[in-house]
Write a protein that holds these residues in place. Sequence first.
Motif, mmCIF file in Angstrom:
data_model
loop_
_atom_site.group_PDB
_atom_site.id
_atom_site.type_symbol
_atom_site.label_atom_id
_atom_site.label_comp_id
_atom_site.label_asym_id
_atom_site.label_seq_id
_atom_site.Cartn_x
_atom_site.Cartn_y
_atom_site.Cartn_z
ATOM 1 N N ILE A 196 0.834 -1.213 0.000
ATOM 2 C CA ILE A 196 0.000 0.000 0.000
ATOM 3 C C ILE A 196 0.863 1.254 0.000
ATOM 4 N N ALA A 197 1.952 1.233 0.787
ATOM 5 C CA ALA A 197 2.851 2.390 0.829
ATOM 6 C C ALA A 197 3.475 2.644 -0.540
ATOM 7 N N LEU A 198 3.896 1.575 -1.224
ATOM 8 C CA LEU A 198 4.477 1.728 -2.564
ATOM 9 C C LEU A 198 3.437 2.220 -3.556
ATOM 10 N N LEU A 199 2.197 1.727 -3.426
ATOM 11 C CA LEU A 199 1.131 2.128 -4.349
ATOM 12 C C LEU A 199 0.857 3.625 -4.246
ATOM 13 N N PHE A 200 0.638 4.111 -3.033
ATOM 14 C CA PHE A 200 0.307 5.527 -2.878
ATOM 15 C C PHE A 200 1.529 6.418 -3.058
ATOM 16 N N GLY A 201 2.719 5.907 -2.711
ATOM 17 C CA GLY A 201 3.930 6.671 -2.988
ATOM 18 C C GLY A 201 4.132 6.852 -4.479
ATOM 19 N N THR A 202 3.895 5.785 -5.242
ATOM 20 C CA THR A 202 4.000 5.868 -6.696
ATOM 21 C C THR A 202 2.923 6.778 -7.264
ATOM 22 N N PHE A 203 1.734 6.731 -6.662
ATOM 23 C CA PHE A 203 0.647 7.599 -7.123
ATOM 24 C C PHE A 203 1.040 9.073 -7.012
ATOM 25 N N PHE A 204 1.602 9.474 -5.871
ATOM 26 C CA PHE A 204 2.004 10.876 -5.706
ATOM 27 C C PHE A 204 3.134 11.248 -6.670
ATOM 28 N N PHE A 205 4.032 10.279 -6.922
ATOM 29 C CA PHE A 205 5.119 10.540 -7.875
ATOM 30 C C PHE A 205 4.571 10.678 -9.290
ATOM 31 N N VAL A 206 3.648 9.794 -9.670
ATOM 32 C CA VAL A 206 3.051 9.841 -11.011
ATOM 33 C C VAL A 206 2.248 11.124 -11.190
ATOM 34 N N VAL A 207 1.509 11.532 -10.154
ATOM 35 C CA VAL A 207 0.750 12.782 -10.224
ATOM 36 C C VAL A 207 1.692 13.962 -10.461
ATOM 37 N N TRP A 208 2.851 13.904 -9.835
ATOM 38 C CA TRP A 208 3.820 14.996 -9.976
ATOM 39 C C TRP A 208 4.300 15.144 -11.417
ATOM 40 N N PHE A 209 4.748 14.015 -12.045
ATOM 41 C CA PHE A 209 5.251 14.152 -13.416
ATOM 42 C C PHE A 209 4.114 14.196 -14.429
ATOM 43 N N ALA A 210 2.927 13.601 -14.102
ATOM 44 C CA ALA A 210 1.779 13.711 -15.002
ATOM 45 C C ALA A 210 1.300 15.157 -15.063
ATOM 46 N N ALA A 211 1.394 15.853 -13.913
ATOM 47 C CA ALA A 211 1.003 17.262 -13.898
ATOM 48 C C ALA A 211 1.919 18.103 -14.778
ATOM 49 N N LYS A 212 3.202 17.732 -14.859
ATOM 50 C CA LYS A 212 4.141 18.444 -15.729
ATOM 51 C C LYS A 212 3.757 18.264 -17.199
ATOM 52 N N ILE A 213 3.459 17.005 -17.564
ATOM 53 C CA ILE A 213 3.026 16.738 -18.940
ATOM 54 C C ILE A 213 1.698 17.437 -19.211
ATOM 55 N N TYR A 214 0.805 17.373 -18.235
ATOM 56 C CA TYR A 214 -0.510 17.994 -18.377
ATOM 57 C C TYR A 214 -0.383 19.504 -18.556
ATOM 58 N N ARG A 215 0.522 20.109 -17.772
ATOM 59 C CA ARG A 215 0.700 21.572 -17.794
ATOM 60 C C ARG A 215 1.168 22.060 -19.162
ATOM 61 N N VAL A 216 2.069 21.298 -19.791
ATOM 62 C CA VAL A 216 2.597 21.697 -21.102
ATOM 63 C C VAL A 216 1.664 21.263 -22.230
ATOM 64 N N GLY A 217 1.221 20.013 -22.155
ATOM 65 C CA GLY A 217 0.441 19.450 -23.254
ATOM 66 C C GLY A 217 -0.937 20.028 -23.400
ATOM 67 N N ILE A 218 -1.518 20.557 -22.304
ATOM 68 C CA ILE A 218 -2.893 21.030 -22.362
ATOM 69 C C ILE A 218 -3.049 22.206 -23.322
ATOM 70 N N LEU A 219 -1.960 22.930 -23.605
ATOM 71 C CA LEU A 219 -2.013 24.086 -24.507
ATOM 72 C C LEU A 219 -1.267 23.841 -25.820
ATOM 73 N N MET A 220 -0.897 22.572 -26.082
ATOM 74 C CA MET A 220 -0.202 22.223 -27.325
ATOM 75 C C MET A 220 -1.228 21.736 -28.350
ATOM 76 N N TYR A 221 -1.170 22.298 -29.551
ATOM 77 C CA TYR A 221 -2.121 21.932 -30.600
ATOM 78 C C TYR A 221 -1.392 21.633 -31.905
ATOM 79 N N GLY A 222 -2.027 20.768 -32.721
ATOM 80 C CA GLY A 222 -1.583 20.574 -34.096
ATOM 81 C C GLY A 222 -0.331 19.754 -34.276
ATOM 82 N N LYS A 223 0.195 19.136 -33.225
ATOM 83 C CA LYS A 223 1.410 18.350 -33.373
ATOM 84 C C LYS A 223 1.272 17.054 -32.588
#
Length: 438
Positions: free
Chosen positions: A398-425
């Motif tokens: 459980i600790a690994l699952l939720f630890g990985t979740f917070f880590f994934v949210v961190w780098f997914a938010a980075k992709i989300y932050r950039v990609g959400i305004l990227m168009y046409g490519k």
Amino acid sequence: MSIISLIIKREFIAKVRNKSFIVMTFLSPLLFVGIAVFVGYLSSMKADTKKVAIHDETGLFANEFKALNSKDGEYVYQDLSSIDIKSLKDSITKESYEGLLYIPKVTNDKDLENKIQFISNESPSISFIENVQDIIAKKLTKDNFEKAKLDTLAIKNAEAKVNISLAKASGEESLKGLNEIKIAIGGAFGYLIMMFIIIYGNMVMRSVIEEKTNRIVEIIISSVKPFQLMMGKIIGTSLAGLLQFFIWAIIGLTLMIAASAFLGIDASPVAKLPPTIIQNAHQEFTGTAQMYIKELWGLPIATILISFVIYFIGGYFLYSSFYASIGAAVDNETDSQQFLLPIIMPLILAVYIGFFTVINDPHGTIATVFSMIPLTSPIVMLMRIPFGVPWWQLAISIALLFGTFFFVVWFAAKIYRVGILMYGKKPTWKELYKWLKY
């Protein structure tokens, strides 16, 4: 009210008011019940009768064959040994018969073991061939015993039938098939999590793509942070999904109760049996059923239910973060396919490991390791828990699952932050890696 709460409310209301959501919420249980009834009806239908011709030149086996029931239907055997073999083969070609069992005449019965043929236009089923081989083998064996002047009755009486009873080290009697019941319980919970992740993870991804395509997201991002928008979408969609599952459970339970009351159980064949047989069978069934119920109540039910909720939340949030980041990186669902396969593969791997490894060795190295890996633990660990799992393994998983979740949210938010305004490519894996550095 916080910004995330507003986004959650917006996503939840948007989902539950959607016409397709409302229709599928009430139509899906009816479809499942309809399919189950249809499959049951098809299984109860008798298959077409298949005629098989027998040309027995030895005269030993024709009478041994009677109508056989197999998975492919009912086979009716006709002794046509008096008809020319060539004419029979022509009948097979014209499909007058399913096939021809040709038993040639030989000087030594031993030669028959490899000279019997089954002639047909299409390959027969394995079960049918095994039945035919078994009948011929028993007849040959019986004849061999008689030629050797062996007492066949004495040989039959000398055959041993072993029935191994199971017991625990504590001295209590155990039952056969418990492992299968345990893996079925764990597998049902694990499969439910997998389906929820796939269905509602895709829903999160489509929601992001839709807002990105309509340029609505540009207005939203001006008021909220990308991370808040992503988490609001994940939580709001999950609440809508839980509501749908809850409604399905109520409808399904109602339909089951209604079907049981409407159809009932036909006890007329049982009533025709002698009272002593019915009484003995009832006592035996009751005793066995009580033992199974006792064993099931001995399972860690509380641990299973609590773990299901924990892994349900952790697994969904983990994978939904991936889905949200993919939705932000692409402009349409077609472009998302190259990124979805690596996400779905761990779920499929977890199901295979659960059903093919956990059932045979629930505490083995493979099962233990994959119940710790966050991408597979929501399914594999739930399949292991009915067999008994040490508390420290649950805690680590459980600790690994939720630890990985917070880590994934961190780098997914980075992709989300950039990609959400990227168009046409159309993005590549290399570009996604670059976005993590921004």
